[in-house]
Design an enzyme around this catalytic site. Structure first.
Site, PDB file in Angstrom:
ATOM      1  N   LYS A   1       0.846  -1.205   0.000  1.00 42.44           N
ATOM      2  CA  LYS A   1       0.000   0.000   0.000  1.00 42.44           C
ATOM      3  C   LYS A   1       0.875   1.246   0.000  1.00 42.44           C
ATOM      4  O   LYS A   1       1.494   1.587   1.007  1.00 42.44           O
ATOM      5  CB  LYS A   1      -0.925   0.053   1.222  1.00 42.44           C
ATOM      6  CG  LYS A   1      -2.005   1.125   1.020  1.00 42.44           C
ATOM      7  CD  LYS A   1      -2.638   1.624   2.290  1.00 42.44           C
ATOM      8  CE  LYS A   1      -1.989   2.844   2.904  1.00 42.44           C
ATOM      9  NZ  LYS A   1      -2.018   4.090   2.106  1.00 42.44           N
TER      10      LYS A   1
ATOM     11  N   GLY B   1       6.967   5.828   8.254  1.00 40.47           N
ATOM     12  CA  GLY B   1       6.053   6.946   8.473  1.00 40.47           C
ATOM     13  C   GLY B   1       6.325   7.600   9.815  1.00 40.47           C
ATOM     14  O   GLY B   1       7.456   7.549  10.322  1.00 40.47           O
ATOM     15  N   SER B   2       5.296   8.172  10.408  1.00 42.64           N
ATOM     16  CA  SER B   2       5.495   8.914  11.658  1.00 42.64           C
ATOM     17  C   SER B   2       5.653   7.967  12.851  1.00 42.64           C
ATOM     18  O   SER B   2       5.162   6.831  12.835  1.00 42.64           O
ATOM     19  CB  SER B   2       4.297   9.837  11.912  1.00 42.64           C
ATOM     20  OG  SER B   2       3.177   9.068  12.304  1.00 42.64           O
TER      21      SER B   2
ATOM     22  N   GLY C   1       3.575   4.653  13.829  1.00 44.60           N
ATOM     23  CA  GLY C   1       4.422   3.481  14.033  1.00 44.60           C
ATOM     24  C   GLY C   1       4.170   2.823  15.383  1.00 44.60           C
ATOM     25  O   GLY C   1       4.130   1.595  15.485  1.00 44.60           O
TER      26      GLY C   1
ATOM     27  N   GLU D   1      10.285   2.239  10.381  1.00 43.47           N
ATOM     28  CA  GLU D   1      11.244   3.298  10.071  1.00 43.47           C
ATOM     29  C   GLU D   1      10.508   4.608  10.277  1.00 43.47           C
ATOM     30  O   GLU D   1       9.644   4.972   9.480  1.00 43.47           O
ATOM     31  CB  GLU D   1      11.695   3.121   8.604  1.00 43.47           C
ATOM     32  CG  GLU D   1      12.791   4.046   8.221  1.00 43.47           C
ATOM     33  CD  GLU D   1      13.914   3.952   9.196  1.00 43.47           C
ATOM     34  OE1 GLU D   1      14.250   4.989   9.771  1.00 43.47           O
ATOM     35  OE2 GLU D   1      14.423   2.835   9.426  1.00 43.47           O
TER      36      GLU D   1
ATOM     37  N   CYS E   1      12.875  12.111   6.595  1.00 38.43           N
ATOM     38  CA  CYS E   1      13.089  11.717   7.989  1.00 38.43           C
ATOM     39  C   CYS E   1      14.540  11.975   8.392  1.00 38.43           C
ATOM     40  O   CYS E   1      14.861  12.015   9.570  1.00 38.43           O
ATOM     41  CB  CYS E   1      12.670  10.278   8.216  1.00 38.43           C
ATOM     42  SG  CYS E   1      13.413   9.153   7.072  1.00 38.43           S
TER      43      CYS E   1
ATOM     44  N   GLN F   1      -0.287  19.113   6.461  1.00 41.28           N
ATOM     45  CA  GLN F   1       1.144  19.268   6.781  1.00 41.28           C
ATOM     46  C   GLN F   1       1.557  20.740   6.736  1.00 41.28           C
ATOM     47  O   GLN F   1       2.378  21.191   7.541  1.00 41.28           O
ATOM     48  CB  GLN F   1       1.993  18.462   5.792  1.00 41.28           C
ATOM     49  CG  GLN F   1       2.093  16.995   6.118  1.00 41.28           C
ATOM     50  CD  GLN F   1       2.724  16.747   7.475  1.00 41.28           C
ATOM     51  OE1 GLN F   1       2.108  16.151   8.362  1.00 41.28           O
ATOM     52  NE2 GLN F   1       3.942  17.225   7.667  1.00 41.28           N
TER      53      GLN F   1
ATOM     54  N   GLU G   1       9.489  16.520  15.660  1.00 40.07           N
ATOM     55  CA  GLU G   1       9.706  16.490  14.209  1.00 40.07           C
ATOM     56  C   GLU G   1       8.682  17.390  13.506  1.00 40.07           C
ATOM     57  O   GLU G   1       7.490  17.273  13.740  1.00 40.07           O
ATOM     58  CB  GLU G   1       9.565  15.057  13.685  1.00 40.07           C
ATOM     59  CG  GLU G   1       9.913  14.963  12.206  1.00 40.07           C
ATOM     60  CD  GLU G   1       9.869  13.534  11.666  1.00 40.07           C
ATOM     61  OE1 GLU G   1       8.875  12.838  11.914  1.00 40.07           O
ATOM     62  OE2 GLU G   1      10.838  13.139  10.979  1.00 40.07           O
TER      63      GLU G   1
END
Ligand code: UN1
Length: 492
Positions: free
Chosen positions: A177, A230-231, A235, A252, A286, A332, A382
């Protein structure tokens, strides 16, 4: 105007719509009026079909010799090379990074495909002496089974390549996906695998929204492994869900990457590197440099140089050649603008940028905030945007303590011409990656990629280490003594 693309899922070798026929729009962040296409908003029903197809394809794919599997990856590399120019254009249109960066993203997948294909003739196990006579002991890698791969929009071909290529090479089958902000790139990548001759059912594409399609994949009982980029917030949810199912999971996640500049550094080089590390891809990596830690005595000069480097960057529509493109979507964009306001409310001073640029797209001017202290939110959280927080220090020990004083640990950098400083930083920075005299971005595919602390859960992508995510170790004992030898009995 380009024709609207009607995207499809790819299940069991057939391009098809979602069972519900629901769709979502994909538009360019350079100009949201530029609608690229509509893609299936898949649900559990579609995920179910994809999983069944991957399960059916698994025995045959597992039984295919790894060097044969690798031949398809070589073909994938060649097809990516053939289509690089058109994919580059489409990537820039779909997710907004500059044309040279988009070309680099595709090149990364080409490099990864050639590199991983080489593993087809390695995929090494070990042999080791048994503790008993006339007995042989060895290890071999085996595939895990059906894997669910969920990828982000910021490296819409490169990051999927880090996952899909080693996953396939190892003999797994896949439900993939891509991010809902870059579905076209996901479809294009899968089209290449189909053209390369990958057997049906081995790689299935299910487009959709994270909360529904992604969740259906994570919670599907017949998917043995989830790999997600992703974030950290998402995660953590995925990790908990996989934990409850005893499902393998490789994550990750976020970063808050620091770049240290010593007073003995080449400051011109540092300024150029920091501008690229902080503002490349509009800071939406990232690995982006989001904290600059500079020695007190070098600060004034470095900031002058850095402001001059930043002023050179052209922000705007990347299809028209700008260096720095848009923020991916309005959510965002708001997050980035809010963080700049929060930083100023906490006492930071704006040196440049700080505002949204008036235009059709979602552009934010490269922003440098001075007078940041290590406990401010802008120094800890972040942002995922073109925002650099500047702090200063007196000693390397102090710099390393500030660099390490965050939850994340992905990338890090130090500019210095003192070898002892360089090695001390390499030794002590809590990060999966440390660059010396280079910015925090720009990982190469044949080296492991990943981080410590809340950046992940201990896995590495790319390189041969990726095989550790996508394989199970099988241990084999072969006793040719012709009699029952009992290990672990104390015969002494
Ligand atoms: C990411 O931002 O999700 O090394 C990973 C780099 C990139 C990182 C991609 N290749 O900066």
């Amino acid at each position: 105007m380009n024709a609207l693309i009607e995207g499809l899922n790819y299940i069991n070798g057939t391009w098809q719509d979602a069972v519900s026929n629901a769709r979502f729009d994909d538009s360019s962040p350079n100009n949201p009026q530029d609608v690229i296409g509509r893609f299936p908003a898949s649900t559990l029903e579609d995920v179910d079909l994809a999983v069944k197809s991957a399960q059916e394809a698994f025995p045959q794919w597992k039984a295919t010799p790894a060097p044969e599997r690798a031949k398809i990856l070589i073909k994938v590399a060649q097809l990516l090379e053939r289509d690089k120019a058109s994919l580059t254009q489409e990537m820039t249109r779909e997710m907004g990074k500059s044309l040279v960066e988009a070309g680099g993203d595709i090149q990364e997948a080409i490099d990864m495909a050639y590199f991983v294909a080489g593993e087809g003739r390695r995929l090494y196990g070990q042999t080791t002496p048994s503790e008993l006579p006339n007995k042989w002991a060895m290890t071999m890698r085996q595939p895990v089974g059906v894997c669910g791969l969920i990828t982000p929009w910021n490296f819409p071909i490169a990051v999927p390549s880090w996952k899909i290529l080693p996953c396939l090479l190892a003999g797994n089958t896949i439900v993939f996906k891509p991010a809902e902000d870059a579905p076209l790139m996901g479809q294009r990548f899968v089209e290449i695998f189909a053209e390369a001759g990958l057997p049906k059912g081995v790689l299935n594409l299910v487009q959709g929204i994270g909360e529904t399609t992604g969740q259906a994949i994570v919670n599907h009982p017949d998917i043995r492994l989830i790999s997600f980029t992703g974030s950290s917030e998402t995660g953590a949810t995925i990790a908990a869900q996989c934990g409850a199912q005893l499902k393998r999971v490789a994550l990750e996640l976020g970063g808050k990457n620091a770049c240290i500049v010593m007073d003995d550094a080449d400051l011109e080089l540092a300024a150029e590197g920091i501008a690229w590390g902080a503002f490349g891809t509009s800071g939406q990596r990232c690995t982006a440099t989001s904290r600059l830690l500079v020695h007190h005595s070098a600060k004034a000069r470095l900031l002058d140089l850095l402001l001059a480097e930043t002023a050179k960057l052209v922000v705007g529509n990347t299809l028209e050649g700008a260096d720095i493109g848009p923020i991916i979507n309005p959510t965002q964009l708001k997050r980035v603008v809010d963080y700049i306001a929060i930083a100023q409310a906490e006492g930071a001073t704006l040196l440049c940028g700080g505002h949204q640029i008036e235009s059709d797209g979602y552009f934010v001017a490269p922003t440098i905030l001075d007078g940041v202290t290590p406990t401010m939110r802008i120094a800890q959280e972040e942002v995922f945007g073109p925002v650099l927080a500047v702090m200063s220090f007196d000693t390397l020990e102090e710099a390393i303590a500030i660099a390490n004083g965050v939850d994340y640990g992905l990338s890090s950098a130090i500019f210095t011409n003192n070898m002892s400083h360089a090695f001390q930083a390499v030794e002590e920075l809590e990060a999966g990656i440390t660059y010396v005299n280079a910015p925090s971005i720009g990982a190469e595919v044949h080296l492991p990629f990943g981080g410590v602390k809340k950046t992940g859960n201990g896995h590495r992508e790319a390189a041969s280490q990726a095989l550790d995510v996508f394989t199970e170790w099988k241990t084999v004992y072969i006793d040719y003594s012709g009699r029952l030898q009992k290990a672990q009995l104390d015969n002494n």
